[in-house]
Design a protein around this motif. Structure first.
Motif, PDB file in Angstrom:
ATOM      1  N   ASP A 164      38.223  40.791  46.409  1.00 49.57           N
ATOM      2  CA  ASP A 164      37.871  42.060  47.052  1.00 49.57           C
ATOM      3  C   ASP A 164      38.927  43.120  46.748  1.00 49.57           C
ATOM      4  OD1 ASP A 164      36.395  43.821  48.572  1.00 49.57           O
ATOM      5  OD2 ASP A 164      37.402  43.264  50.437  1.00 49.57           O
ATOM      6  N   PRO A 165      39.197  43.343  45.445  1.00 52.62           N
ATOM      7  CA  PRO A 165      40.334  44.194  45.077  1.00 52.62           C
ATOM      8  C   PRO A 165      40.081  45.675  45.329  1.00 52.62           C
ATOM      9  CG  PRO A 165      39.122  43.526  43.121  1.00 52.62           C
ATOM     10  CD  PRO A 165      38.481  42.811  44.269  1.00 52.62           C
ATOM     11  N   GLY A 166      41.156  46.369  45.687  1.00 52.78           N
ATOM     12  CA  GLY A 166      41.095  47.824  45.777  1.00 52.78           C
ATOM     13  C   GLY A 166      41.278  48.459  44.413  1.00 52.78           C
ATOM     14  N   VAL A 167      42.015  47.765  43.553  1.00 56.95           N
ATOM     15  CA  VAL A 167      42.228  48.210  42.173  1.00 56.95           C
ATOM     16  C   VAL A 167      41.656  47.144  41.251  1.00 56.95           C
ATOM     17  CG1 VAL A 167      43.949  48.796  40.424  1.00 56.95           C
ATOM     18  CG2 VAL A 167      44.323  49.451  42.817  1.00 56.95           C
ATOM     19  N   VAL A 168      40.715  47.556  40.385  1.00 55.59           N
ATOM     20  CA  VAL A 168      40.037  46.610  39.493  1.00 55.59           C
ATOM     21  C   VAL A 168      40.415  46.944  38.057  1.00 55.59           C
ATOM     22  CG1 VAL A 168      37.821  45.559  38.905  1.00 55.59           C
ATOM     23  CG2 VAL A 168      38.098  46.683  41.128  1.00 55.59           C
ATOM     24  N   LEU A 169      41.062  45.994  37.374  1.00 53.63           N
ATOM     25  CA  LEU A 169      41.462  46.179  35.974  1.00 53.63           C
ATOM     26  C   LEU A 169      40.608  45.267  35.109  1.00 53.63           C
ATOM     27  CD1 LEU A 169      45.357  45.871  36.447  1.00 53.63           C
ATOM     28  CD2 LEU A 169      43.965  47.969  36.530  1.00 53.63           C
ATOM     29  N   LEU A 170      39.868  45.843  34.179  1.00 54.72           N
ATOM     30  CA  LEU A 170      38.930  45.050  33.371  1.00 54.72           C
ATOM     31  C   LEU A 170      39.192  45.304  31.888  1.00 54.72           C
ATOM     32  CD1 LEU A 170      36.225  46.496  35.607  1.00 54.72           C
ATOM     33  CD2 LEU A 170      36.368  44.018  35.442  1.00 54.72           C
ATOM     34  N   ASP A 171      39.484  44.222  31.156  1.00 53.37           N
ATOM     35  CA  ASP A 171      39.807  44.350  29.732  1.00 53.37           C
ATOM     36  C   ASP A 171      38.594  43.938  28.900  1.00 53.37           C
ATOM     37  OD1 ASP A 171      41.007  44.566  27.280  1.00 53.37           O
ATOM     38  OD2 ASP A 171      42.826  43.481  27.845  1.00 53.37           O
ATOM     39  N   GLU A 172      37.839  44.899  28.426  1.00 52.57           N
ATOM     40  CA  GLU A 172      36.591  44.668  27.685  1.00 52.57           C
ATOM     41  C   GLU A 172      35.749  43.569  28.350  1.00 52.57           C
ATOM     42  OE1 GLU A 172      36.431  45.296  23.456  1.00 52.57           O
ATOM     43  OE2 GLU A 172      38.609  45.091  23.449  1.00 52.57           O
ATOM     44  N   PRO A 173      35.290  43.862  29.555  1.00 51.39           N
ATOM     45  CA  PRO A 173      34.714  42.815  30.398  1.00 51.39           C
ATOM     46  C   PRO A 173      33.283  42.418  30.065  1.00 51.39           C
ATOM     47  CG  PRO A 173      34.659  44.909  31.519  1.00 51.39           C
ATOM     48  CD  PRO A 173      35.387  45.149  30.238  1.00 51.39           C
ATOM     49  N   GLY A 196      35.087  52.825  47.177  1.00 48.09           N
ATOM     50  CA  GLY A 196      36.463  53.277  47.363  1.00 48.09           C
ATOM     51  C   GLY A 196      37.485  52.568  46.498  1.00 48.09           C
ATOM     52  N   ARG A 197      37.014  51.756  45.573  1.00 43.67           N
ATOM     53  CA  ARG A 197      37.952  51.070  44.680  1.00 43.67           C
ATOM     54  C   ARG A 197      38.350  52.013  43.538  1.00 43.67           C
ATOM     55  NH1 ARG A 197      36.470  45.568  46.302  1.00 43.67           N
ATOM     56  NH2 ARG A 197      34.292  45.595  46.960  1.00 43.67           N
ATOM     57  N   ALA A 198      39.497  51.706  42.936  1.00 45.06           N
ATOM     58  CA  ALA A 198      39.930  52.399  41.719  1.00 45.06           C
ATOM     59  C   ALA A 198      39.684  51.424  40.566  1.00 45.06           C
ATOM     60  CB  ALA A 198      41.409  52.751  41.814  1.00 45.06           C
ATOM     61  N   VAL A 199      38.970  51.882  39.529  1.00 45.46           N
ATOM     62  CA  VAL A 199      38.507  50.967  38.480  1.00 45.46           C
ATOM     63  C   VAL A 199      39.023  51.435  37.118  1.00 45.46           C
ATOM     64  CG1 VAL A 199      36.484  49.890  37.414  1.00 45.46           C
ATOM     65  CG2 VAL A 199      36.401  50.563  39.823  1.00 45.46           C
ATOM     66  N   VAL A 200      39.641  50.513  36.376  1.00 46.21           N
ATOM     67  CA  VAL A 200      40.134  50.803  35.027  1.00 46.21           C
ATOM     68  C   VAL A 200      39.440  49.840  34.063  1.00 46.21           C
ATOM     69  CG1 VAL A 200      42.139  50.923  33.507  1.00 46.21           C
ATOM     70  CG2 VAL A 200      42.385  51.510  35.935  1.00 46.21           C
ATOM     71  N   VAL A 201      38.801  50.408  33.021  1.00 43.84           N
ATOM     72  CA  VAL A 201      38.074  49.588  32.047  1.00 43.84           C
ATOM     73  C   VAL A 201      38.612  49.879  30.650  1.00 43.84           C
ATOM     74  CG1 VAL A 201      35.807  48.926  31.133  1.00 43.84           C
ATOM     75  CG2 VAL A 201      35.983  49.839  33.458  1.00 43.84           C
ATOM     76  N   VAL A 202      39.150  48.862  29.981  1.00 44.80           N
ATOM     77  CA  VAL A 202      39.472  48.998  28.562  1.00 44.80           C
ATOM     78  C   VAL A 202      38.171  48.835  27.789  1.00 44.80           C
ATOM     79  CG1 VAL A 202      40.571  47.856  26.596  1.00 44.80           C
ATOM     80  CG2 VAL A 202      41.857  48.220  28.703  1.00 44.80           C
ATOM     81  N   THR A 203      37.872  49.805  26.941  1.00 48.47           N
ATOM     82  CA  THR A 203      36.603  49.750  26.226  1.00 48.47           C
ATOM     83  C   THR A 203      36.726  50.312  24.815  1.00 48.47           C
ATOM     84  OG1 THR A 203      34.269  50.388  26.303  1.00 48.47           O
ATOM     85  CG2 THR A 203      35.827  51.983  27.185  1.00 48.47           C
ATOM     86  N   HIS A 204      35.898  49.758  23.918  1.00 49.20           N
ATOM     87  CA  HIS A 204      35.785  50.319  22.568  1.00 49.20           C
ATOM     88  C   HIS A 204      34.500  51.131  22.429  1.00 49.20           C
ATOM     89  CE1 HIS A 204      39.149  48.520  20.451  1.00 49.20           C
ATOM     90  NE2 HIS A 204      38.930  47.397  21.092  1.00 49.20           N
ATOM     91  N   LEU A 205      33.700  51.142  23.492  1.00 47.10           N
ATOM     92  CA  LEU A 205      32.363  51.721  23.383  1.00 47.10           C
ATOM     93  C   LEU A 205      32.391  53.183  23.806  1.00 47.10           C
ATOM     94  CD1 LEU A 205      30.461  48.641  24.748  1.00 47.10           C
ATOM     95  CD2 LEU A 205      30.703  49.371  22.370  1.00 47.10           C
ATOM     96  N   LEU A 206      32.664  54.033  22.842  1.00 50.66           N
ATOM     97  CA  LEU A 206      32.893  55.441  23.156  1.00 50.66           C
ATOM     98  C   LEU A 206      31.646  56.145  23.666  1.00 50.66           C
ATOM     99  CD1 LEU A 206      35.259  56.381  20.194  1.00 50.66           C
ATOM    100  CD2 LEU A 206      35.814  55.456  22.447  1.00 50.66           C
ATOM    101  N   HIS A 207      30.457  55.600  23.339  1.00 49.70           N
ATOM    102  CA  HIS A 207      29.245  56.266  23.819  1.00 49.70           C
ATOM    103  C   HIS A 207      29.025  56.040  25.316  1.00 49.70           C
ATOM    104  CE1 HIS A 207      28.189  52.238  22.349  1.00 49.70           C
ATOM    105  NE2 HIS A 207      27.321  52.212  23.329  1.00 49.70           N
ATOM    106  N   GLU A 208      29.840  55.173  25.949  1.00 44.64           N
ATOM    107  CA  GLU A 208      29.691  54.963  27.393  1.00 44.64           C
ATOM    108  C   GLU A 208      30.703  55.766  28.212  1.00 44.64           C
ATOM    109  OE1 GLU A 208      27.276  53.681  28.632  1.00 44.64           O
ATOM    110  OE2 GLU A 208      26.412  52.387  27.098  1.00 44.64           O
ATOM    111  N   LEU A 209      31.433  56.665  27.554  1.00 43.72           N
ATOM    112  CA  LEU A 209      32.502  57.351  28.285  1.00 43.72           C
ATOM    113  C   LEU A 209      31.964  58.292  29.353  1.00 43.72           C
ATOM    114  CD1 LEU A 209      35.121  57.948  25.454  1.00 43.72           C
ATOM    115  CD2 LEU A 209      34.916  56.069  27.090  1.00 43.72           C
ATOM    116  N   ASN A 210      30.674  58.632  29.254  1.00 48.44           N
ATOM    117  CA  ASN A 210      30.081  59.455  30.317  1.00 48.44           C
ATOM    118  C   ASN A 210      29.842  58.638  31.590  1.00 48.44           C
ATOM    119  OD1 ASN A 210      28.079  57.903  29.225  1.00 48.44           O
ATOM    120  ND2 ASN A 210      26.469  59.451  29.452  1.00 48.44           N
TER     121      ASN A 210
END
Ligand SMILES: Nc1ncnc2c1ncn2[C@@H]1O[C@H](COP(=O)(O)OP(=O)(O)OP(=O)(O)O)[C@@H](O)[C@H]1O
Length: 224
Positions: A164-173, A196-210
């Motif tokens: 149940d994290p408040g900060v979610v770090l996802l590396d190309e999940p 209310g979570r803060a979410v960080v996603v490492v991604t190579h998929l530039l078309h999803e940046l929106n």
């Protein structure tokens, strides 16, 4: 090490109740993080802030330091300089999955759920909710080594959310996700932000940046 150079994080007290808590509100502040491996400088003076309810995509060329940055935020790698402040509980979904092939998915949920004081039944119930949002029905007895790569990745994401994290770090999940699950994943990111979570996603998929609120391009090291 100067106080300003220390990696600091707020560590919540262990959950005393096995009941499912309401979602954590979190935030992540990274200031002037610099990291070299030997003579190779990987990150130079990286700063950003992900407040509660916001999502950030970390993009950039292969080898520009995206995974290193996430590991620094997760406390697994020390920066040479700079600070990381984590507000709330942290969930980290690594690129290399920390799963045991001889355990079942339910065993993993019970295992990760213990970290939050959840009973096996509560952990499986909570994990099943995340899994269902990724269009996955958790098999009862199948060992993880017999699951497909995309399904193992769904388990990887599901176990991350069990704290149940408040900060979610996802590396190309979403690696190996079929198209429907991939869209479900981005829907989940929206939901986690709404919670209310803060979410960080490492991604190579530039078309999803929106699909995210902010973008950190490590090739340029600026937040748009
Ligand atoms: N433990 C380590 N020791 C030495 N060098 C490392 C280590 N970890 C990563 N590196 C190097 O640091 C650089 C950045 O690696 P990192 O995995 O952070 O990049 P990345 O942007 O996530 O790459 P990719 O897009 O290919 O996943 C690479 O040149 C990598 O070889």
């Amino acid at each position: 090490m100067a106080a300003d150079d220390a990696v600091s994080r707020s560590v919540p007290a262990p959950a005393s109740s096995p009941t499912i808590a309401s979602p954590q509100v979190g935030g992540l502040e990274v200031r002037s993080v610099t990291k070299s491996y030997g003579r190779r400088r990987v990150l130079t003076d990286v700063s950003f802030h992900v407040p509660a309810g916001r999502s950030l995509a970390v993009v950039g060329a292969n080898g520009c330091g995206k995974s290193t940055l996430l590991k620094i935020c997760a406390g697994l790698v020390s920066p040479d300089r700079g600070t990381v402040r984590v507000h709330g509980r942290l969930g980290y979904c690594p690129q290399e999955m920390g799963l045991d092939g001889f355990l079942t998915s339910e065993d993993h949920l019970a295992w990760f759920g213990r970290g939050r004081g959840l009973s096996r039944r509560a952990a499986v119930a909570e994990g099943s909710r995340v899994a269902a949002a990724l269009d996955w029905s958790i098999p009862r007895r199948q060992q993880v080594r017999h699951l497909s790569g995309g399904t193992r990745q769904k388990l990887n994401v599901t176990t991350t959310m069990l704290s149940d994290p408040g900060v979610v770090l996802l590396d190309e999940p979403y690696q190996g996700f079929d198209h429907g699950s991939y869209l479900d994943f981005w829907g989940l990111v929206d939901q986690w932000c709404d919670e209310g979570r803060a979410v960080v996603v490492v991604t190579h998929l530039l078309h999803e940046l929106n699909r995210v609120h902010d973008v950190l391009d490590l090739s340029r090291t600026e937040v748009d």
